[in-house]
Structures are given as C-alpha cells and as structure tokens.
Write a protein that holds these residues in place. Structure first.
Motif, PDB file in Angstrom:
ATOM      1  N   GLY A 334       0.811  -1.220   0.000  1.00  0.00           N
ATOM      2  CA  GLY A 334       0.000   0.000   0.000  1.00  0.00           C
ATOM      3  C   GLY A 334       0.839   1.263   0.000  1.00  0.00           C
ATOM      4  O   GLY A 334       0.275   2.365   0.075  1.00  0.00           O
ATOM      5  N   GLY A 335       2.147   1.140  -0.044  1.00  0.00           N
ATOM      6  CA  GLY A 335       3.022   2.301  -0.114  1.00  0.00           C
ATOM      7  C   GLY A 335       3.453   2.846   1.238  1.00  0.00           C
ATOM      8  O   GLY A 335       4.092   3.898   1.315  1.00  0.00           O
ATOM      9  N   ARG A 336       3.136   2.136   2.295  1.00  0.00           N
ATOM     10  CA  ARG A 336       3.564   2.613   3.618  1.00  0.00           C
ATOM     11  C   ARG A 336       5.042   2.276   3.837  1.00  0.00           C
ATOM     12  O   ARG A 336       5.471   1.162   3.525  1.00  0.00           O
ATOM     13  N   PRO A 337       5.818   3.199   4.372  1.00  0.00           N
ATOM     14  CA  PRO A 337       7.217   2.866   4.662  1.00  0.00           C
ATOM     15  C   PRO A 337       7.314   1.892   5.833  1.00  0.00           C
ATOM     16  O   PRO A 337       6.543   1.999   6.797  1.00  0.00           O
ATOM     17  N   VAL A 338       8.214   0.932   5.721  1.00  0.00           N
ATOM     18  CA  VAL A 338       8.455  -0.007   6.820  1.00  0.00           C
ATOM     19  C   VAL A 338       9.642   0.549   7.607  1.00  0.00           C
ATOM     20  O   VAL A 338      10.750   0.631   7.079  1.00  0.00           O
ATOM     21  N   THR A 339       9.383   0.946   8.812  1.00  0.00           N
ATOM     22  CA  THR A 339      10.389   1.701   9.564  1.00  0.00           C
ATOM     23  C   THR A 339      11.214   0.790  10.471  1.00  0.00           C
ATOM     24  O   THR A 339      10.733  -0.230  10.964  1.00  0.00           O
ATOM     25  N   LEU A 340      12.451   1.213  10.682  1.00  0.00           N
ATOM     26  CA  LEU A 340      13.378   0.553  11.604  1.00  0.00           C
ATOM     27  C   LEU A 340      13.441  -0.959  11.380  1.00  0.00           C
ATOM     28  O   LEU A 340      13.494  -1.748  12.322  1.00  0.00           O
ATOM     29  N   ALA A 341      13.397  -1.330  10.124  1.00  0.00           N
ATOM     30  CA  ALA A 341      13.396  -2.760   9.783  1.00  0.00           C
ATOM     31  C   ALA A 341      14.791  -3.189   9.346  1.00  0.00           C
ATOM     32  O   ALA A 341      15.497  -2.429   8.677  1.00  0.00           O
TER      33      ALA A 341
END
Lengths: 531, 270
Positions: A334-341
């Motif tokens: 959906g275009g959401r950034p995956v953070t601190l991954a």
C-alpha cells in the motif's frame, strides 16, 4: 653471423620476452587458477572444497522433526509434562541443527526453507502450549485454593481467559501451517502422520481448556470492558482500544496489553471510559489478544487479527571514489514505509551486510568492495513482521582497480637497461693486435708500391700469422671475404704463403720464428719492408 | 662469439618449440588438441569419420555433437545398433535430439543448468549422481561426479540426481524463487542406445573423477565427423591433414631432405 647481429637478436628476444611477461604479470591466472569455468563445465581442481556440507542429513531431519511433534503434544495432552519437557528439548535441538543446515546449504529461499520457518514457528507454538497448559493447570489448582475470595478468583479467571485465548490463537496458527508443511513433507517422502496427530492433539488440549474456562467464568462478569476497533488490521494501521470501567474513578490509569505485552496507557475520563491507540508494527500476522487492567480489575479478553501484507524493496547504487553507497526504500504494497526494519545487503550472493531503515523506510549503507564487477541485492526477511519477505533486483557495480601494477614495467625497464649495459660492455674492442686498416681495392701493382705497416710485437705466433695474412691479402687488393684457399687460387704466386696460413688457421699448427719472418717478408713485398 | 651464437640458436630453438606448441594446440572446448583442463587430449579413443561398417564390439561415442547427421549417416547408425553395436551420445545442448528422433528413440536431452546440494565442491553444478540402472557402463560404480549436466527425458534411467537438485535458471547458484528441488535423470538408455547429458565427463579435468566409468567405456570409437573433438585452427587441421595423407607427408619429407642432400653433394664436389 656477425657480432652486432647476434647482440641485436639477443636484445630483441629478451625485450620481447619481457614485454610478453609484463602483459601477463597483472593477471592472477598466471599464478593461481581459481574457479576456472566455461558455460559447459568447471575445472574441479580450481573449485574450493566444502567442509561442512551434509545435505544427506536434511530429509531424515525433517522426518525426525515431524515425528517429535506427535509425541510432544501427546505427552502434553496426557499431562505428562516431564516427558513433554524432554521431548521439547530434543525437538529444539533438532530444530537448531536443521536451521543451521538450511543456512549452511543456503536454501532458505526454497520450500525446505519454508518448512524450516514453519518448524521454527511450530517449535515456538509447542513451547508456548506446554507452558500455557502447565500454567492453566496451576490456575485451576489456585482457583480451588482461593474459593470464597471473589477478588482473587476473578483475577485467576481473567488470567485463565487470557491463556485460553492465547491457546486458541496458537491452535489456529498451528493448524494453519498444516497444509503447507504436509505438502512439503510429501514432496520429499517424509512421513507426516505424527505431525497430523499433533495438530489434532493441539486442538483437543485447547478444547479442554475452553470447556473448563467456560465453566469457571460463567459467574464472573468484569466491570471493565474492552473493544478493539477495527478488529482486523495490517502493518502501519492504528487500532483503537476502548472500553468503560463501571464504578471506576476518573483519572484512573488503565493499562492495555497485547499478547501480555504492554501496548499503551489510558486515563479514565469523567464518564468512566478510556481509549488508547495501538499501532501495528513488529507483530506476526494472525490472531492476537488484548485486555486492559485498571487498579486490580482485569477486563475480558478481546481478539483482533493482523493480516499479512506484501513488501517492495528498492536498491540504488552510487559510486563514491573507493566506496559504494547503497540506498533504497522498503514499503508495503500500500506504499507505507516499513520503519526501523533490518535489511540485508547481499554482495555477489554472499557476504550479507546488515543495515536498517529509518523513520521514512529508507536505508543507506556505505560499503567498500574489492576491484571488479559485483552484483548487490537488498533483502528483507520479514521475520516477526506481518509482512512478506522481499528482495530487490540485482544491481551491478563495477569497482575500478587501482591501475596496473608498476612492478612488471619497472622490472622490464631495469632488465632492458641491464641488458643494454651488458651488450655495450661486451662490444668494446678487444685489446689484441689491430686488424690491418681497411684497404680499398687496388691493383696488385699499385698495392705493391704502398705496402701496409705491420706491427707484430708481442703477438702470439698464430695471431701474428693472421695479421700477415690480412696484410698480404690487403696488399694484393683481394676482397676481405676471400678465404686463404680463394686467395691461393687468385694469386698463385703467393700460393705457398696462403696454403701455409690455411694450415696454421684451420689445422691449428703453430708457425716457427723462421716461417713468420719469411711470411712477413712476403706479406710486405720484400726485405726492405721488414720491421 | 661462438658462445653467443650458441645462446642465440638455443633461444631461437626454444622460442620455436614454444611457438610450435602454441600453434599445434588450442583452447577450444572438448578439442582433442586442447591439452588444458577443458580439452579431451587425455581421453583415449579412436577417432573415426566413416560411420559405415563399424565394429559392433566397440562403443561408438558421439560426443557433444555440433554437426547434423545426414539420412545416410542416421541409417548407418541404425544398422550399427541393429547389429548389436552400442552408441553412447553425450550431449548437453540438445543438438542430438534430431538424431535421437531419426533413430526412433523417445529419449531427449533437455538443456538447462542443473545444480545440486549433493556435492563436496563449492560449484553447485559440480555434483554427484547415483547409478540407478544395471548397465555395463557403470559396472562397479555407485556414484558419478557430473559437471553442469543436462537432464535426459525418456528411456530407462541409469544416472539419477538426489532430490535436492534444481535447475538454476537465474544462474545465481542458490535455489529459490521458481527454482524447485526435484530429482532429475542425467543418463538413460533404450536398448543399445544410451544418452548421457554430460559430455564434460570426458574432458581432461574430469577424467580422474570417474576412472571406473572411463575404463568401462573402452574400447571406444569417437565419431570425429560430428563431435566437437576437432578444431577450427587452420594450422592444426593442416598438420592433421598432412599426417593423414601419406602422399603429402612423403612429398614434404622429400622437400626437406632433397635440398640438404644436394647441398652436401655440392660440398663434397668442392
């Protein structure tokens, strides 16, 4: 072949050899062949041997792992927790070996890798089942002991409720892996019957706890309610945990728990309601439990489901002098950034380098690579996330070498200079009797009038004879290319001289003083020319 | 002076020897003139070019074929098979499939990039396969080390990979994605006709890996007319032609000897 031509050939040969060597000097293949291969085959002699490769153990281990699940769940069902402990320890040990093998063989992206991941989840689920089943038994005993104390009994029942919800979620997840696991097992001819039995045992254990909890909880409604909305979500969504506390006082701190981990705090308002937000982040996909605690009052347990989502990872390479800068983004479908991954950068299919995304889902890593062409991929393994793993397309970077090594060229120049010096030294004229001055071709009569000067002082007899031969040949105006035999034929009057010289020159004879004197007279054209 | 002359002559002789070795060898794949790791100079076999009247007691090896077979040649091979002769076709590029069809065989070579975990080398294409059929070629042999083989379809299986084998379509040496583990057949037979999906077994570097199999093959004839054991080097081909043509060889020897004889004769007269 004359002296100069010989030296020239030698010098050219040496320089050519050095140039050819210099061309190959920077090629490592000249010294050590490694991974020599063509499209059709590789050279076994140049391929490194594997020391810790044991693929034969892979399929038997799969069978052992599935076999352990059957006995482990059976012992839990029979409440033989000591045997179950031993089974679990053995199961964990086998799982560790299997995981190590999968990593060593680099097959994590295959169906066996999927089997291994499912097995790790099964191990965690069965460990939790053993703990929860034991805890549930303990709660049952405590409940009997505190009969009459409604406050403590309520707390026990709530904890039982949480456990039961957790067990139900675990059973659903465990059963959810059944089809895939059995399909993979069947592909490799592994007996999956014990695993099927474990799924049934798991469901029966949970079913038994549900029945007992239902009996215990019938008479204990909680004054603290809880609702999770919406009851499904994906990575990055915010879920709302709300409820009311009948009889609670405004300002009371209410703690919200998700899977028994604190997930947020809320303060009761004047109307006795509370609300807090829970952001879906690093939590596995599946069913999860939430409850709240205010003072010593536990709410009922609410369930919600986290659904999996796909991810996309990008990779861009930039060259910065000797370093390579890897940047990219990790986002959901959906275009959401995956953070601190965590992100793995794999160079040439090997050498993983770990980095991490920032708050915008962007990562940046500066790496140093050896000279040559490299293919880099970025990977996100998604372990612990409600997300699927992803991998970027391979990006190619060519790291220039530091230039050709100057050593071969320096060596070549030094050798060429050394050869030149040697040749020059060798070319110095010998300190022997000087050859007669070149004489222009003149007639015998003219030459006779101007005999050459000859100095035989200090010369060995054979060399003196040679000087006299040159002198006579010169005086007679014969070409320098003529041999003694040729000269004898061209000048029959001096045939005796030339024949004697031929014997001295080619037969190795040494002339006497007398002979030399006579030859000198003849060479100079008479007595008056003697030195 | 004399020493220098000898040094120059020695140098020229060595340079000439090196140059001769250079022009009479090649680096071409499978060439019997290639003495390197990927040549077949070390494989003992008799080369033939005429496929008629073959000795039925020998095995005919058609090796990495790159030339088509004419109908007459296919007919000769059929007759050879019918007379009890044995043919071993070693191919990994699928070039032999037309010949197999002409011989009435259902076996086919499927080119690919088979790789396996069943190996003790780092290269995934260099792995071990098991002998699963009863055949004199593999008598006394349990496993064969293959080198980037192709799969063979049809026929009675003789060599089979482990289940941990995959077609490495993306060439990254790692199984994954659409590359799934499966067992593959790399050698099969139909009667006297055997198809081996790995001609690399006969290159110099692989000969020590499977000595019993190579020994079982003997005596073996190699079809030099269609196999890739030849070379495109004009120098080597000219030398080979001279060696195979006695009249030309005799003429060349005469050309070399006569001027020397004439020169010596003249010297004696002087």
């Amino acid at each position: 072949m004359n002296h100069r031509a010989l030296h020239t050939v030698l010098a050219v040969a040496v320089i050519t050899a050095l140039i050819l060597l210099a061309g190959e000097a920077t090629t490592p293949l000249l010294y050590t062949a490694t991974n020599t291969s063509t499209a059709a085959h590789v050279d076994p002699a140049t391929v490194p041997k594997l020391s810790d490769n044991d693929p034969d153990a892979l399929i038997p281990l799969m069978e052992d792992l599935l076999g352990k699940t059957g006995t482990l769940t059976l012992n839990i069902k029979l409440k033989d927790y000591e045997s179950a402990e031993r089974d679990l320890a053995r199961y964990a040990e086998l799982s560790g070996r299997f995981a190590e093998l999968v990593i060593n063989l680099d097959i994590s992206r295959t169906d066996i890798g999927e089997f291994q991941r499912n097995n790790q989840e099964n191990l965690a689920a069965l460990g939790a089942l053993l703990d929860d089943a034991r805890r549930f038994e303990d709660l049952q005993r405590v409940e009997i002991q505190i009969k009459g104390d409604e406050g403590q009994r309520a707390a026990v029942i709530y904890e039982g409720e949480v456990l039961q919800q957790k067990l139900q979620g675990g059973a659903a997840a465990y059963a959810g892996r059944e089809d895939v696991t059995i399909r993979i097992a069947d592909r490799y001819g592994v007996n999956a019957t014990p695993y099927r039995e474990s799924v049934r045992n798991y469901a029966e254990i949970v079913g038994a706890t549900v029945s007992r909890q239902a009996e215990a909880g019938e008479s204990s409604p909680s004054p603290l309610s809880i609702t999770v909305t919406p009851d499904t979500g994906r990575y990055g969504d915010s879920l709302s945990i709300t409820g009311t506390y009948t009889g609670g006082t405004a300002g009371t701190l209410t703690k919200a728990y998700v899977d028994s981990q604190i997930a947020g705090n809320a303060i009761l308002d004047e109307s006795g309601t509370y609300a807090c937000s829970y952001r879906v982040d690093r939590i596995p996909a599946g069913l999860h439990l939430a409850y709240t605690v205010a003072d010593v009052i536990h709410s009922n347990v609410a369930t919600f489901e986290i659904r999996p989502d796909d991810t996309t990872i990008t990779l861009t390479l930039e060259e910065d002098r000797v370093f390579t800068v890897c940047t990219g983004n990790l986002t959901t479908a959906g275009g959401r950034p995956v953070t601190l991954a965590p992100i793995l950068l794999r160079v040439d299919g090997d050498t993983p380098i770990t980095t991490e995304t920032d708050e915008n889902g962007t990562y940046r890593e500066v790496i140093s690579l050896p000279a040559g062409e490299h293919i880099i991929k970025a990977e996100f393994d998604a372990v612990g996330y409600p997300l699927s793993a992803s991998e970027s397309p391979g990006a190619t970077v060519i790291v220039p070498s530091g230039g050709l090594s100057p050593f071969p060229f320096i060596a070549a120049i030094a050798t060429a200079l050394g050869s030149g010096w040697y040749l020059r030294r060798r070319h110095r004229p010998k300190e022997v009797a000087p050859a007669p001055e070149p004489v222009e071709t003149v007639s015998v009569e003219e030459e006779a009038a101007t005999p050459p000067l000859v100095d035989l002082a200090g010369l060995p007899p054979r060399e003196a004879a040679t000087v006299l031969f040159y002198a006579l040949r010169s005086r007679l105006g014969l070409p320098e290319a003529k041999t003694p035999r040729d000269c004898a034929q061209l000048a029959p009057a001096h045939a005796g001289f030339f024949e004697r010289y031929e014997q001295i020159r080619y037969a190795g004879e040494t002339p006497s003083e007398e002979e030399l004197r006579a030859m000198k007279e003849e060479a100079l054209g008479g007595e008056e020319h003697a030195a | 002076m004399q020493r220098e002359a000898w040094a120059v002559f020695l140098l020229l002789f060595l340079a000439g020897a090196v140059a001769y070795a250079h022009v009479t060898t090649t680096a071409e794949e499978y060439s019997r003139y290639n003495v390197g790791w990927n040549g077949t100079s070390g494989f003992a076999a008799v080369e033939i070019r005429d496929l008629t009247d073959l000795d039925p007691t020998a095995i005919l090896l058609i090796f990495a074929p790159d030339q088509p077979f004419s109908p007459d040649e296919a007919g000769s091979l059929r007759a050879f098979l019918d007379s009890g002769g044995r043919i071993l076709i070693a191919d990994e590029e699928g070039n032999a499939n037309q010949l197999l069809a002409d011989l009435g065989s259902a076996m086919r070579v499927r080119p690919g990039n088979l790789s396996s975990l069943d190996r003790d080398h780092a290269a995934p294409g260099l792995f071990t396969v098991s002998v699963v059929g009863n055949d004199t070629l593999f008598a006394g042999v349990e496993t064969i080390r293959v080198n980037r083989p192709a799969a063979v379809e049809g026929g009675e299986p003789l060599l089979e990979t482990s289940p941990l084998t995959w077609d490495d379509a993306d060439g990254d040496g790692r199984p994954g994605g659409k590359e799934i583990f499966r067992t593959a057949i790399v050698c099969a037979r139909e009667g006297n006709l055997t198809v081996l999906g790995d001609p690399s077994l006969f290159i110099n570097a692989m000969l020590p890996e499977n000595p019993a199999f190579i020994e079982n093959l003997q005596p073996v004839l190699v079809d030099a007319a269609h196999s890739r054991t030849g070379t495109t080097s004009p120098v080597i081909n000219t030398i080979a032609w001279i060696q195979e043509t006695p009249a030309v060889a005799t003429a060349l020897i005469a050309l070399g000897v006569l001027p020397v004889a004439w020169r010596f004769g003249r010297k004696r007269d002087e």
